[in-house]
Scaffold this motif. Sequence first.
Motif, PDB file in Angstrom:
ATOM      1  N   SER A   1       0.759  11.928  14.720  1.00  0.00           N
ATOM      2  CA  SER A   1      -0.220  10.833  14.858  1.00  0.00           C
ATOM      3  C   SER A   1      -0.575  10.246  13.496  1.00  0.00           C
ATOM      4  O   SER A   1      -0.757   9.030  13.360  1.00  0.00           O
ATOM      5  CB  SER A   1      -1.510  11.343  15.519  1.00  0.00           C
ATOM      6  N   ALA A   2      -0.677  11.121  12.471  1.00  0.00           N
ATOM      7  CA  ALA A   2      -0.969  10.627  11.112  1.00  0.00           C
ATOM      8  C   ALA A   2       0.220   9.814  10.599  1.00  0.00           C
ATOM      9  O   ALA A   2       0.047   8.764   9.976  1.00  0.00           O
ATOM     10  CB  ALA A   2      -1.282  11.792  10.185  1.00  0.00           C
ATOM     11  N   VAL A   3       1.456  10.284  10.881  1.00  0.00           N
ATOM     12  CA  VAL A   3       2.663   9.547  10.480  1.00  0.00           C
ATOM     13  C   VAL A   3       2.663   8.170  11.157  1.00  0.00           C
ATOM     14  O   VAL A   3       2.875   7.140  10.518  1.00  0.00           O
ATOM     15  CB  VAL A   3       3.947  10.336  10.858  1.00  0.00           C
ATOM     16  N   GLU A   4       2.395   8.152  12.460  1.00  0.00           N
ATOM     17  CA  GLU A   4       2.390   6.897  13.217  1.00  0.00           C
ATOM     18  C   GLU A   4       1.373   5.914  12.620  1.00  0.00           C
ATOM     19  O   GLU A   4       1.663   4.734  12.441  1.00  0.00           O
ATOM     20  CB  GLU A   4       2.064   7.184  14.695  1.00  0.00           C
ATOM     21  N   GLU A   5       0.181   6.420  12.294  1.00  0.00           N
ATOM     22  CA  GLU A   5      -0.861   5.540  11.736  1.00  0.00           C
ATOM     23  C   GLU A   5      -0.412   4.984  10.393  1.00  0.00           C
ATOM     24  O   GLU A   5      -0.627   3.804  10.097  1.00  0.00           O
ATOM     25  CB  GLU A   5      -2.164   6.352  11.599  1.00  0.00           C
ATOM     26  N   GLY A   6       0.235   5.844   9.577  1.00  0.00           N
ATOM     27  CA  GLY A   6       0.751   5.397   8.276  1.00  0.00           C
ATOM     28  C   GLY A   6       1.805   4.308   8.448  1.00  0.00           C
ATOM     29  O   GLY A   6       1.796   3.298   7.729  1.00  0.00           O
ATOM     30  N   LEU A   7       2.696   4.503   9.414  1.00  0.00           N
ATOM     31  CA  LEU A   7       3.761   3.516   9.638  1.00  0.00           C
ATOM     32  C   LEU A   7       3.174   2.184  10.094  1.00  0.00           C
ATOM     33  O   LEU A   7       3.582   1.115   9.636  1.00  0.00           O
ATOM     34  CB  LEU A   7       4.761   4.049  10.678  1.00  0.00           C
ATOM     35  N   ARG A   8       2.184   2.251  11.007  1.00  0.00           N
ATOM     36  CA  ARG A   8       1.562   1.004  11.498  1.00  0.00           C
ATOM     37  C   ARG A   8       0.892   0.252  10.350  1.00  0.00           C
ATOM     38  O   ARG A   8       0.987  -0.969  10.251  1.00  0.00           O
ATOM     39  CB  ARG A   8       0.533   1.311  12.596  1.00  0.00           C
TER      40      ARG A   8
ATOM     41  N   MET B   1       0.844  -1.189   0.000  1.00  0.00           N
ATOM     42  CA  MET B   1       0.000   0.000   0.000  1.00  0.00           C
ATOM     43  C   MET B   1       0.891   1.255   0.000  1.00  0.00           C
ATOM     44  O   MET B   1       1.768   1.387   0.857  1.00  0.00           O
ATOM     45  CB  MET B   1      -0.893  -0.017   1.259  1.00  0.00           C
ATOM     46  N   ASN B   2       0.692   2.128  -0.972  1.00  0.00           N
ATOM     47  CA  ASN B   2       1.456   3.389  -1.009  1.00  0.00           C
ATOM     48  C   ASN B   2       0.705   4.433  -0.186  1.00  0.00           C
ATOM     49  O   ASN B   2      -0.430   4.789  -0.520  1.00  0.00           O
ATOM     50  CB  ASN B   2       1.603   3.875  -2.451  1.00  0.00           C
ATOM     51  N   ILE B   3       1.348   4.886   0.877  1.00  0.00           N
ATOM     52  CA  ILE B   3       0.678   5.828   1.798  1.00  0.00           C
ATOM     53  C   ILE B   3       1.379   7.179   1.741  1.00  0.00           C
ATOM     54  O   ILE B   3       2.614   7.250   1.834  1.00  0.00           O
ATOM     55  CB  ILE B   3       0.706   5.283   3.242  1.00  0.00           C
TER      56      ILE B   3
ATOM     57  N   VAL C   1      -8.223   3.052  12.471  1.00  0.00           N
ATOM     58  CA  VAL C   1      -8.160   2.821  11.018  1.00  0.00           C
ATOM     59  C   VAL C   1      -7.735   1.373  10.765  1.00  0.00           C
ATOM     60  O   VAL C   1      -6.751   0.915  11.341  1.00  0.00           O
ATOM     61  CB  VAL C   1      -7.110   3.751  10.343  1.00  0.00           C
ATOM     62  N   THR C   2      -8.484   0.669   9.899  1.00  0.00           N
ATOM     63  CA  THR C   2      -8.060  -0.681   9.499  1.00  0.00           C
ATOM     64  C   THR C   2      -8.162  -0.804   7.985  1.00  0.00           C
ATOM     65  O   THR C   2      -9.062  -0.219   7.372  1.00  0.00           O
ATOM     66  CB  THR C   2      -8.924  -1.794  10.145  1.00  0.00           C
ATOM     67  N   ALA C   3      -7.230  -1.559   7.406  1.00  0.00           N
ATOM     68  CA  ALA C   3      -7.239  -1.769   5.956  1.00  0.00           C
ATOM     69  C   ALA C   3      -7.427  -3.255   5.695  1.00  0.00           C
ATOM     70  O   ALA C   3      -6.996  -4.092   6.489  1.00  0.00           O
ATOM     71  CB  ALA C   3      -5.922  -1.296   5.357  1.00  0.00           C
ATOM     72  N   ASP C   4      -8.096  -3.565   4.582  1.00  0.00           N
ATOM     73  CA  ASP C   4      -8.342  -4.966   4.231  1.00  0.00           C
ATOM     74  C   ASP C   4      -8.438  -5.026   2.706  1.00  0.00           C
ATOM     75  O   ASP C   4      -9.423  -4.561   2.138  1.00  0.00           O
ATOM     76  CB  ASP C   4      -9.651  -5.420   4.893  1.00  0.00           C
ATOM     77  N   GLY C   5      -7.403  -5.580   2.072  1.00  0.00           N
ATOM     78  CA  GLY C   5      -7.397  -5.612   0.611  1.00  0.00           C
ATOM     79  C   GLY C   5      -7.478  -4.209   0.057  1.00  0.00           C
ATOM     80  O   GLY C   5      -6.729  -3.331   0.436  1.00  0.00           O
ATOM     81  N   GLY C   6      -8.445  -3.992  -0.794  1.00  0.00           N
ATOM     82  CA  GLY C   6      -8.582  -2.672  -1.423  1.00  0.00           C
ATOM     83  C   GLY C   6      -9.525  -1.752  -0.676  1.00  0.00           C
ATOM     84  O   GLY C   6     -10.022  -0.774  -1.247  1.00  0.00           O
ATOM     85  N   ARG C   7      -9.807  -2.073   0.614  1.00  0.00           N
ATOM     86  CA  ARG C   7     -10.771  -1.251   1.359  1.00  0.00           C
ATOM     87  C   ARG C   7     -10.118  -0.648   2.599  1.00  0.00           C
ATOM     88  O   ARG C   7      -9.160  -1.185   3.142  1.00  0.00           O
ATOM     89  CB  ARG C   7     -11.972  -2.099   1.818  1.00  0.00           C
TER      90      ARG C   7
ATOM     91  N   SER D   1       1.622   0.440   7.105  1.00  0.00           N
ATOM     92  CA  SER D   1       2.626  -0.096   6.164  1.00  0.00           C
ATOM     93  C   SER D   1       3.354  -1.287   6.780  1.00  0.00           C
ATOM     94  O   SER D   1       3.721  -2.227   6.083  1.00  0.00           O
ATOM     95  CB  SER D   1       3.606   0.984   5.716  1.00  0.00           C
ATOM     96  N   GLU D   2       3.569  -1.273   8.104  1.00  0.00           N
ATOM     97  CA  GLU D   2       4.226  -2.422   8.751  1.00  0.00           C
ATOM     98  C   GLU D   2       3.336  -3.672   8.652  1.00  0.00           C
ATOM     99  O   GLU D   2       3.816  -4.784   8.540  1.00  0.00           O
ATOM    100  CB  GLU D   2       4.528  -2.094  10.219  1.00  0.00           C
ATOM    101  N   LYS D   3       2.020  -3.454   8.677  1.00  0.00           N
ATOM    102  CA  LYS D   3       1.083  -4.575   8.629  1.00  0.00           C
ATOM    103  C   LYS D   3       0.816  -5.054   7.201  1.00  0.00           C
ATOM    104  O   LYS D   3       0.704  -6.255   6.950  1.00  0.00           O
ATOM    105  CB  LYS D   3      -0.237  -4.120   9.278  1.00  0.00           C
ATOM    106  N   HIS D   4       0.709  -4.094   6.268  1.00  0.00           N
ATOM    107  CA  HIS D   4       0.261  -4.459   4.915  1.00  0.00           C
ATOM    108  C   HIS D   4       1.330  -4.278   3.851  1.00  0.00           C
ATOM    109  O   HIS D   4       1.064  -4.517   2.669  1.00  0.00           O
ATOM    110  CB  HIS D   4      -0.967  -3.612   4.541  1.00  0.00           C
ATOM    111  N   GLY D   5       2.526  -3.828   4.233  1.00  0.00           N
ATOM    112  CA  GLY D   5       3.589  -3.581   3.252  1.00  0.00           C
ATOM    113  C   GLY D   5       3.444  -2.212   2.624  1.00  0.00           C
ATOM    114  O   GLY D   5       2.476  -1.488   2.883  1.00  0.00           O
ATOM    115  N   GLY D   6       4.417  -1.850   1.802  1.00  0.00           N
ATOM    116  CA  GLY D   6       4.384  -0.539   1.140  1.00  0.00           C
ATOM    117  C   GLY D   6       5.164   0.493   1.931  1.00  0.00           C
ATOM    118  O   GLY D   6       5.662   0.209   3.021  1.00  0.00           O
TER     119      GLY D   6
END
Length: 259
Positions: free
Chosen positions: A41-48, A1-3, A147-153, A50-55
């Motif tokens: 906080s936005a940076v932290e959420e982005g890092l979490r 995921m590109n964040i 915030v949670t991500a799942d596939g393309g959602r 990307s650590e979980k979903h790659g990118g």
Amino acid sequence: MNIVVCGKIIPASTVTIELDPNTKRMVRKGVTHELDPAAASAVEEGLRLSEKHGGAVTLVTMGISEVTIGIRNALAMGVASAVHILDDAVAGSDTLGTAKLLAAAIKKQPFDLVLCATESSDSYSGIVHGQLAQLLGIPALTFAKEVTADGGRISIHRQSENGYDVVESTLPALVAVSSGINEPRYPQLKGIMAAKKKEIKVYTAADLGLAADQVGEKGAREKVLTIGRPPKREAGKVVTDEGEGGKQIADFLAEIKVI
Ligand SMILES: Cc1cc2nc3c(=O)[nH]c(=O)nc-3n(C[C@H](O)[C@H](O)[C@H](O)COP(=O)(O)OP(=O)(O)OC[C@H]3O[C@@H](n4cnc5c(N)ncnc54)[C@H](O)[C@@H]3O)c2cc1C
């Protein structure tokens, strides 16, 4: 995921803010800056995510040269690279001018998710993310406290008066996070050393295809008409307790209709 995280770098909390009476703008030049705690906080959420979903996470920011220290801070937290919109022509940009510049810089790279803070801690308009989503043509999910991500959602818990609403969207999308969503990490020595080698791309308005009359003071449709300090607080009422202190306080509260 590109964040992409849009993070503002603002005068440090230790700085006494001065307003320039001529331009009616905050004095930013020559002042120590730091990554806005809301942006952290936005940076932290982005890092979490990307650590979980790659990118990778990219920071995009607009500001004067003094903001480089805050960019390095985000890079030391783990952001892969940064984009800095740095140009005298953008000084005096209103929120729409800021959003146009940020949107143009974001479009320069592939992105799935744009993260913002709900509002900045210095100007706190709370509008830029909505304008940004509109300009990018993507949905905006705001006031996210989870915030949670799942596939393309992407799914968020949207803070509400009574709890939260669950709001979902397909990607690409923009999410504005609430303050307190997480505890941003402190950069470690390894991260601080690595940050020195990470890329910071610098763009001017012209590089982003924006003419001088679309951004900066010339392009601003909002005008600050007057600035001033809040009125001094009046001295409080001191109640000396000589046996009837409680009654005096109750009478006072009744007089101002609190009880
Ligand atoms: C006439 C006028 C002139 C102004 N001149 C200046 C000026 O010269 N310099 C200046 O700094 N401000 C200036 N401002 C204030 C300017 O409007 C805001 O700083 C800027 O537009 C963002 O508003 P905000 O911080 O309230 O954003 P908000 O809407 O509160 O921001 C929401 C989120 O959007 C993102 N975001 C907002 N701004 C940035 C940014 N710069 N970089 C990265 N992400 C961002 C962040 O995620 C932020 O948390 C001016 C305002 C007016 C009305």
